[in-house]
Design a protein around this motif. Sequence first.
Motif, PDB file in Angstrom:
ATOM      1  N   GLY A 144      39.208  38.692 -52.731  1.00  0.00           N
ATOM      2  CA  GLY A 144      39.821  39.814 -52.036  1.00  0.00           C
ATOM      3  C   GLY A 144      39.448  41.138 -52.672  1.00  0.00           C
ATOM      4  O   GLY A 144      38.695  41.191 -53.656  1.00  0.00           O
ATOM      5  N   TYR A 145      39.969  42.198 -52.093  1.00  0.00           N
ATOM      6  CA  TYR A 145      39.756  43.545 -52.618  1.00  0.00           C
ATOM      7  C   TYR A 145      41.096  44.275 -52.647  1.00  0.00           C
ATOM      8  O   TYR A 145      41.975  44.002 -51.835  1.00  0.00           O
ATOM      9  CB  TYR A 145      38.765  44.334 -51.752  1.00  0.00           C
ATOM     10  N   CYS A 146      41.231  45.189 -53.578  1.00  0.00           N
ATOM     11  CA  CYS A 146      42.453  45.999 -53.633  1.00  0.00           C
ATOM     12  C   CYS A 146      42.547  46.807 -52.344  1.00  0.00           C
ATOM     13  O   CYS A 146      41.618  47.543 -51.990  1.00  0.00           O
ATOM     14  CB  CYS A 146      42.420  46.931 -54.841  1.00  0.00           C
ATOM     15  N   SER A 147      43.660  46.658 -51.635  1.00  0.00           N
ATOM     16  CA  SER A 147      43.831  47.346 -50.349  1.00  0.00           C
ATOM     17  C   SER A 147      44.910  48.414 -50.406  1.00  0.00           C
ATOM     18  O   SER A 147      45.437  48.828 -49.371  1.00  0.00           O
ATOM     19  CB  SER A 147      44.172  46.317 -49.253  1.00  0.00           C
ATOM     20  N   ASP A 148      45.235  48.870 -51.600  1.00  0.00           N
ATOM     21  CA  ASP A 148      46.239  49.922 -51.759  1.00  0.00           C
ATOM     22  C   ASP A 148      45.588  51.277 -51.493  1.00  0.00           C
ATOM     23  O   ASP A 148      44.697  51.715 -52.236  1.00  0.00           O
ATOM     24  CB  ASP A 148      46.824  49.873 -53.176  1.00  0.00           C
TER      25      ASP A 148
ATOM     26  N   PRO B 143      43.711  54.496 -57.373  1.00  0.00           N
ATOM     27  CA  PRO B 143      42.527  55.275 -57.793  1.00  0.00           C
ATOM     28  C   PRO B 143      41.234  54.471 -57.778  1.00  0.00           C
ATOM     29  O   PRO B 143      40.162  55.059 -57.936  1.00  0.00           O
ATOM     30  CB  PRO B 143      42.874  55.707 -59.219  1.00  0.00           C
ATOM     31  N   CYS B 144      41.311  53.142 -57.594  1.00  0.00           N
ATOM     32  CA  CYS B 144      40.067  52.352 -57.623  1.00  0.00           C
ATOM     33  C   CYS B 144      39.187  52.656 -56.421  1.00  0.00           C
ATOM     34  O   CYS B 144      38.018  52.286 -56.387  1.00  0.00           O
ATOM     35  CB  CYS B 144      40.363  50.857 -57.726  1.00  0.00           C
ATOM     36  N   GLY B 145      39.745  53.362 -55.431  1.00  0.00           N
ATOM     37  CA  GLY B 145      38.917  53.869 -54.337  1.00  0.00           C
ATOM     38  C   GLY B 145      38.666  52.873 -53.234  1.00  0.00           C
ATOM     39  O   GLY B 145      39.325  51.845 -53.100  1.00  0.00           O
ATOM     40  N   PHE B 146      37.658  53.196 -52.396  1.00  0.00           N
ATOM     41  CA  PHE B 146      37.279  52.348 -51.260  1.00  0.00           C
ATOM     42  C   PHE B 146      35.783  52.058 -51.317  1.00  0.00           C
ATOM     43  O   PHE B 146      34.993  52.985 -51.495  1.00  0.00           O
ATOM     44  CB  PHE B 146      37.627  53.042 -49.947  1.00  0.00           C
TER      45      PHE B 146
ATOM     46  N   GLN C 190      45.710  48.148 -61.812  1.00  0.00           N
ATOM     47  CA  GLN C 190      45.921  49.600 -61.874  1.00  0.00           C
ATOM     48  C   GLN C 190      46.887  50.053 -60.779  1.00  0.00           C
ATOM     49  O   GLN C 190      47.816  50.835 -61.030  1.00  0.00           O
ATOM     50  CB  GLN C 190      44.579  50.324 -61.732  1.00  0.00           C
ATOM     51  N   GLY C 191      46.684  49.557 -59.567  1.00  0.00           N
ATOM     52  CA  GLY C 191      47.557  49.925 -58.456  1.00  0.00           C
ATOM     53  C   GLY C 191      48.973  49.428 -58.657  1.00  0.00           C
ATOM     54  O   GLY C 191      49.942  50.133 -58.361  1.00  0.00           O
TER      55      GLY C 191
ATOM     56  N   GLY D 166      45.380  38.825 -58.827  1.00  0.00           N
ATOM     57  CA  GLY D 166      45.843  40.070 -58.229  1.00  0.00           C
ATOM     58  C   GLY D 166      47.360  40.152 -58.184  1.00  0.00           C
ATOM     59  O   GLY D 166      48.079  39.329 -58.773  1.00  0.00           O
ATOM     60  N   TYR D 167      47.827  41.156 -57.458  1.00  0.00           N
ATOM     61  CA  TYR D 167      49.262  41.435 -57.361  1.00  0.00           C
ATOM     62  C   TYR D 167      49.599  41.752 -55.910  1.00  0.00           C
ATOM     63  O   TYR D 167      48.831  42.430 -55.221  1.00  0.00           O
ATOM     64  CB  TYR D 167      49.639  42.629 -58.253  1.00  0.00           C
TER      65      TYR D 167
END
Length: 273
Positions: A13-17, A21-24, A86-87, A34-35
């Motif tokens: 998966g990818y951070c979808s927040d 700050p990890c960006g897109f 981070q998110g 993950g969380y």
Amino acid sequence: MEYFEVPRPDGDGYCSDDNCPCGFPGELIPRGTGYIYISPEVVDFRCDARTVREAAQKIARMEQQLGGVRIFAGSGVFAPILMCEQGARRRRLDMEVAAADAKYWWETGLVPLRPTPILALKSQQFEGRTVEEAKAAAANAIPAEKVREMEVTRHPQKKTIDGEGKDAEAAIQAAKAKVPAGAFDIGPAQITREGQRGTVEIQAYSEVEARRAWKSRVPAEASLEKMECLLAPSSGFLGLGKKPGSWRAHWYTPFRAQISFQLPAVVTVRFQE
């Protein structure tokens, strides 16, 4: 515990927040890690739409009620958010709960029907001659894994402060008393204004009147040290022959001293207990 369905990707998966700050595209999140953040809005929306199909039908009904207008919602409105560390820390999530929810979701496709607990943070300030020293003091006091935010709330500043007194020593002590705790590179006190002393004689029918009158006869910054009666006023006989009295006002202007110093850098740390 009640649960609702959330689709899972076939691979990682990818951070979808949106606020991370990890960006897109977001940071890569290996499968099983993950969380998960479940917002109160998601719980409200999914309480009567537990399956993916029911959620899609509910959105369609909402769009129909709006006259066919498509609904575009940000992350965390209709579905929980998979995010990186981070998110999760920025949102102050209970990291253990959020990680356990993510692990369970990867395994089952189900997410608990309750908001993710948000941790109450404590705040503490640390000082140093430089920002780096202040940050080092914070790092020595609080374990890095507990830190959620660290903000520079003051850079080192050079300041001066004044003190006043009846004589030079009193002015110096008054200035020293105003130097804040933690200040450094404190310079020697400098007399920036010499004080003055003087007297002025006033004719008045009462001391109250004399105390009102003396101020117009001396420097604006002068203070009254003593009011001396030289000749008492005379009320005369039945108001006839009334005569003013004489007063001598002893006045002074204060000495002024100035001290320069440096205020330390301050960092504010918000952290989990």
